[in-house]
Write a protein that holds these residues in place. Structure first.
Motif, PDB file in Angstrom:
ATOM      1  N   ARG A   8     -22.752 -58.763  13.334  1.00  0.00           N
ATOM      2  CA  ARG A   8     -23.431 -59.413  12.208  1.00  0.00           C
ATOM      3  C   ARG A   8     -22.597 -59.357  10.936  1.00  0.00           C
ATOM      4  NH1 ARG A   8     -27.669 -56.561  12.426  1.00  0.00           N
ATOM      5  NH2 ARG A   8     -27.168 -55.071  10.778  1.00  0.00           N
ATOM      6  N   GLN A   9     -21.869 -58.243  10.737  1.00  0.00           N
ATOM      7  CA  GLN A   9     -21.150 -58.027   9.490  1.00  0.00           C
ATOM      8  C   GLN A   9     -19.658 -58.339   9.571  1.00  0.00           C
ATOM      9  OE1 GLN A   9     -23.869 -54.097   8.872  1.00  0.00           O
ATOM     10  NE2 GLN A   9     -22.140 -54.252   7.489  1.00  0.00           N
ATOM     11  N   GLY A  10     -19.204 -58.767  10.730  1.00  0.00           N
ATOM     12  CA  GLY A  10     -17.788 -59.093  10.859  1.00  0.00           C
ATOM     13  C   GLY A  10     -16.884 -57.885  10.916  1.00  0.00           C
ATOM     14  N   ILE A  11     -17.412 -56.741  11.365  1.00  0.00           N
ATOM     15  CA  ILE A  11     -16.619 -55.518  11.509  1.00  0.00           C
ATOM     16  C   ILE A  11     -15.967 -55.527  12.888  1.00  0.00           C
ATOM     17  CG2 ILE A  11     -16.701 -52.994  11.638  1.00  0.00           C
ATOM     18  CD1 ILE A  11     -19.212 -53.129   9.842  1.00  0.00           C
ATOM     19  N   VAL A  12     -14.670 -55.271  12.944  1.00  0.00           N
ATOM     20  CA  VAL A  12     -13.974 -55.161  14.224  1.00  0.00           C
ATOM     21  C   VAL A  12     -14.207 -53.760  14.775  1.00  0.00           C
ATOM     22  CG1 VAL A  12     -11.714 -55.141  15.354  1.00  0.00           C
ATOM     23  CG2 VAL A  12     -12.252 -56.894  13.647  1.00  0.00           C
ATOM     24  N   LEU A  13     -14.569 -53.695  16.057  1.00  0.00           N
ATOM     25  CA  LEU A  13     -14.935 -52.429  16.687  1.00  0.00           C
ATOM     26  C   LEU A  13     -13.877 -52.019  17.706  1.00  0.00           C
ATOM     27  CD1 LEU A  13     -17.227 -50.365  16.687  1.00  0.00           C
ATOM     28  CD2 LEU A  13     -18.359 -51.735  18.458  1.00  0.00           C
ATOM     29  N   ILE A  31     -22.138 -48.191   8.700  1.00  0.00           N
ATOM     30  CA  ILE A  31     -22.568 -49.590   8.822  1.00  0.00           C
ATOM     31  C   ILE A  31     -22.869 -50.171   7.448  1.00  0.00           C
ATOM     32  CG2 ILE A  31     -24.436 -51.072   9.652  1.00  0.00           C
ATOM     33  CD1 ILE A  31     -24.597 -49.215  12.138  1.00  0.00           C
ATOM     34  N   ALA A  32     -23.550 -49.383   6.613  1.00  0.00           N
ATOM     35  CA  ALA A  32     -23.883 -49.862   5.267  1.00  0.00           C
ATOM     36  C   ALA A  32     -22.634 -50.069   4.424  1.00  0.00           C
ATOM     37  CB  ALA A  32     -24.824 -48.869   4.585  1.00  0.00           C
ATOM     38  N   ALA A  33     -21.628 -49.204   4.598  1.00  0.00           N
ATOM     39  CA  ALA A  33     -20.398 -49.318   3.810  1.00  0.00           C
ATOM     40  C   ALA A  33     -19.520 -50.464   4.298  1.00  0.00           C
ATOM     41  CB  ALA A  33     -19.627 -48.004   3.866  1.00  0.00           C
ATOM     42  N   ALA A  34     -19.652 -50.817   5.570  1.00  0.00           N
ATOM     43  CA  ALA A  34     -18.967 -51.971   6.166  1.00  0.00           C
ATOM     44  C   ALA A  34     -17.450 -51.979   5.949  1.00  0.00           C
ATOM     45  CB  ALA A  34     -19.572 -53.269   5.645  1.00  0.00           C
ATOM     46  N   PRO A  35     -16.730 -51.006   6.518  1.00  0.00           N
ATOM     47  CA  PRO A  35     -15.266 -51.090   6.483  1.00  0.00           C
ATOM     48  C   PRO A  35     -14.807 -52.241   7.368  1.00  0.00           C
ATOM     49  CG  PRO A  35     -15.953 -49.356   7.966  1.00  0.00           C
ATOM     50  CD  PRO A  35     -17.205 -49.860   7.307  1.00  0.00           C
ATOM     51  N   PRO A  36     -13.585 -52.724   7.188  1.00  0.00           N
ATOM     52  CA  PRO A  36     -13.113 -53.830   8.039  1.00  0.00           C
ATOM     53  C   PRO A  36     -13.103 -53.486   9.522  1.00  0.00           C
ATOM     54  CG  PRO A  36     -11.671 -53.543   6.137  1.00  0.00           C
ATOM     55  CD  PRO A  36     -12.595 -52.362   6.157  1.00  0.00           C
ATOM     56  N   GLY A  62     -19.044 -53.741  24.446  1.00  0.00           N
ATOM     57  CA  GLY A  62     -18.930 -54.671  23.337  1.00  0.00           C
ATOM     58  C   GLY A  62     -17.843 -54.413  22.327  1.00  0.00           C
ATOM     59  N   VAL A  63     -16.878 -53.517  22.636  1.00  0.00           N
ATOM     60  CA  VAL A  63     -15.799 -53.302  21.664  1.00  0.00           C
ATOM     61  C   VAL A  63     -14.864 -54.509  21.644  1.00  0.00           C
ATOM     62  CG1 VAL A  63     -15.906 -50.791  21.959  1.00  0.00           C
ATOM     63  CG2 VAL A  63     -14.223 -52.125  23.252  1.00  0.00           C
ATOM     64  N   ASP A  64     -14.186 -54.695  20.536  1.00  0.00           N
ATOM     65  CA  ASP A  64     -13.236 -55.798  20.378  1.00  0.00           C
ATOM     66  C   ASP A  64     -11.824 -55.418  20.795  1.00  0.00           C
ATOM     67  OD1 ASP A  64     -15.111 -57.653  18.965  1.00  0.00           O
ATOM     68  OD2 ASP A  64     -15.104 -56.026  17.498  1.00  0.00           O
ATOM     69  N   VAL A  65     -11.537 -54.115  20.774  1.00  0.00           N
ATOM     70  CA  VAL A  65     -10.194 -53.601  21.059  1.00  0.00           C
ATOM     71  C   VAL A  65     -10.355 -52.280  21.797  1.00  0.00           C
ATOM     72  CG1 VAL A  65      -8.005 -52.807  20.059  1.00  0.00           C
ATOM     73  CG2 VAL A  65      -9.292 -54.649  18.943  1.00  0.00           C
ATOM     74  N   VAL A  66      -9.465 -52.007  22.757  1.00  0.00           N
ATOM     75  CA  VAL A  66      -9.459 -50.724  23.464  1.00  0.00           C
ATOM     76  C   VAL A  66      -8.143 -50.005  23.185  1.00  0.00           C
ATOM     77  CG1 VAL A  66      -9.343 -49.597  25.722  1.00  0.00           C
ATOM     78  CG2 VAL A  66     -11.026 -51.396  25.317  1.00  0.00           C
ATOM     79  N   VAL A  67      -8.237 -48.762  22.737  1.00  0.00           N
ATOM     80  CA  VAL A  67      -7.069 -47.890  22.632  1.00  0.00           C
ATOM     81  C   VAL A  67      -6.937 -47.142  23.950  1.00  0.00           C
ATOM     82  CG1 VAL A  67      -6.057 -45.886  21.488  1.00  0.00           C
ATOM     83  CG2 VAL A  67      -7.266 -47.613  20.139  1.00  0.00           C
ATOM     84  N   ALA A  68      -5.801 -47.302  24.613  1.00  0.00           N
ATOM     85  CA  ALA A  68      -5.521 -46.571  25.850  1.00  0.00           C
ATOM     86  C   ALA A  68      -4.780 -45.301  25.464  1.00  0.00           C
ATOM     87  CB  ALA A  68      -4.677 -47.423  26.797  1.00  0.00           C
ATOM     88  N   LEU A  92     -24.702 -50.234  16.709  1.00  0.00           N
ATOM     89  CA  LEU A  92     -23.436 -50.412  16.016  1.00  0.00           C
ATOM     90  C   LEU A  92     -22.786 -51.724  16.426  1.00  0.00           C
ATOM     91  CD1 LEU A  92     -21.013 -49.561  14.290  1.00  0.00           C
ATOM     92  CD2 LEU A  92     -20.198 -48.201  16.248  1.00  0.00           C
ATOM     93  N   VAL A  93     -22.825 -52.038  17.713  1.00  0.00           N
ATOM     94  CA  VAL A  93     -22.235 -53.290  18.191  1.00  0.00           C
ATOM     95  C   VAL A  93     -22.937 -54.480  17.537  1.00  0.00           C
ATOM     96  CG1 VAL A  93     -21.810 -54.729  20.221  1.00  0.00           C
ATOM     97  CG2 VAL A  93     -21.563 -52.239  20.382  1.00  0.00           C
ATOM     98  N   THR A  94     -24.261 -54.432  17.477  1.00  0.00           N
ATOM     99  CA  THR A  94     -25.035 -55.521  16.856  1.00  0.00           C
ATOM    100  C   THR A  94     -24.682 -55.667  15.383  1.00  0.00           C
ATOM    101  OG1 THR A  94     -26.864 -55.179  18.407  1.00  0.00           O
ATOM    102  CG2 THR A  94     -27.353 -56.349  16.357  1.00  0.00           C
TER     103      THR A  94
END
Length: 400
Positions: free
Chosen positions: A155-160, A131-136, A177-183, A149-151
């Motif tokens: 807040r940081q604009g990280i896609v989950l 979270i501190a490193a904030a990858p995209p 709260g994920v933005d994308v699901v891998v099936a 993590l979702v919060t």
């Protein structure tokens, strides 16, 4: 090739994600090559300590300004912890001691094993560092994202990104709260990520799973498992996926962290057969069967859980890779491993995936158009009454 909803979310040029490899199989070079090529490069960081995660994200940010993902394993609720009783450790060591001896490796002491297990990275500390490193992008396997993590991601604009092996898991991930699901279908190589039901009840093939997940969730869906060429990409997109995630195909590329012996095994006739096994790590994973897998089949139920079995096997795996002994290496591979192209540069492989997918779609469209043309443009035959109406010709006669 259109980037689709995932591409729009992450500003990608291609709807292709490189699968995140754990256990040292990921590399910065591969992650960057895929991201720079227009896809989403990924790095499996579950074995890294928190300071290692911090350094990794810094390296990736310095190497590319394109989006990339860093992946962690969520601890599996209810999974038994390792039995550190010296007598139990001794039994587990004795089971595989012949392989230590054959490879000339000194077996770890029970005290040494206890020390290794105590040093296993803590998930919460890993999460704090990530979270501190904030990858995209942050991707997870084997469970739901913690609420904090979702919060933080919001807040940081990280896609989950979360990973599901069943429709129920996909629905739970979206609700979390994920933005994308891998099936992730059961075709996929490496560790299975089931978390709502046991693995044996969560083995849904990719092309059965994808359309059901696409119907069940509103977020973008990424198809994973058994996809290694453009035909698979096109098929997954046709079934409702917004993008694909490819693991084994990228594991075979020049830039991956796979050992030469592992990379060579991919794309061979032997790679057409894969099995699910716990014997290398203590968790169920798909790989190419070799001598060790076959020798240990009778002991599957007695193998200790992750991370103990993983720690027991690490010296054997490393020595076998160094000695070019594939019979003792964990040859993780998906069911399309036979389509891999070992040693090809990742950028070349990525470009071929996109071009071949476009070609597959174009061929299907052309075939469909030809079928329609055959159906509707031909002139219907007009019957000749002289040959079809008995009344017009009179009774049949016999030539004499």
């Amino acid at each position: 090739m259109r980037p689709g909803r995932l591409g729009e979310l992450l500003s990608l040029e291609l709807p292709i994600v490189q699968g995140p490899f754990g256990g040292g199989l990921s590399s910065v070079e591969l992650t960057v090559a895929v991201s720079e090529g227009g896809g989403l490069g990924s790095y499996g960081a579950h074995v890294l300590a928190p300071d290692g995660i911090t350094a990794l994200v810094a390296r990736l940010k310095a190497a590319t300004d394109r989006p990339f993902a860093v992946n962690l394993w969520v601890p599996q609720e209810g999974e038994p912890g390792p039995d550190t009783d010296p007598a139990a450790l001794g039994r587990h060591l004795d089971r595989i001691r012949p392989y230590y001896d054959e490879l000339g490796v000194t077996a770890p002491s029970t005290a040494g094993l206890a020390s290794v297990l105590a040093a296993h990275p803590d998930f919460d500390a890993q999460l704090d560092a990530l979270i501190a490193a904030a990858p995209p992008v942050v991707s997870l396997v084997m469970g739901l994202p913690p609420a904090r993590l979702v919060t933080a991601a919001r807040r940081q604009g990280i896609v989950l990104i979360g990973t599901a092996t069943t429709v129920a898991e996909a629905v739970a991930l979206e609700a979390a709260g994920v933005d994308v699901v891998v099936a992730s279908g059961s075709d996929a190589g490496g560790h299975r990520g089931a978390f709502l039901r046991p693995v044996r009840e969560s083995l849904v093939g990719t092309f059965s799973l994808v359309p059901q997940v696409a119907d069940a969730v509103a977020v973008p869906v990424v198809a994973a498992g058994g996809i290694a060429d453009g035909r698979g990409v096109a098929a997954a997109l046709a079934l409702g996926a917004d993008a694909v995630q490819i693991g084994t195909g990228f594991l075979a590329t020049r830039e991956s962290g796979a050992s030469p012996v592992h990379r060579r095994a991919l794309g061979t006739p032997e790679a057409r057969t894969t099995v699910l096994t716990r014997v290398f790590s203590g968790r169920t994973a798909r790989g190419i069967p070799n001598r060790f897998v076959r020798d240990m089949t009778a002991h599957e139920e007695h193998v200790p859980p992750y991370p103990l079995q993983n720690a027991l096997m690490q010296p054997i795996r490393r020595a076998a890779a160094a000695q070019d002994r594939p019979e003792y290496v964990n040859l993780w591979a998906g069911q399309a491993a036979g389509l891999s192209r070992p040693g090809v540069p990742a950028a070349e492989y990525l470009a071929a995936l996109a071009a071949d997918a476009d070609a597959a779609v174009a061929a299907a469209v052309a075939a469909d158009a030809d079928a329609d043309a055959d159906k509707w443009t031909g002139s219907p035959a007009v019957p000749d009454p002289a040959t079809t109406d008995p009344a017009a010709t009179g009774p049949a006669t016999t030539a004499g």
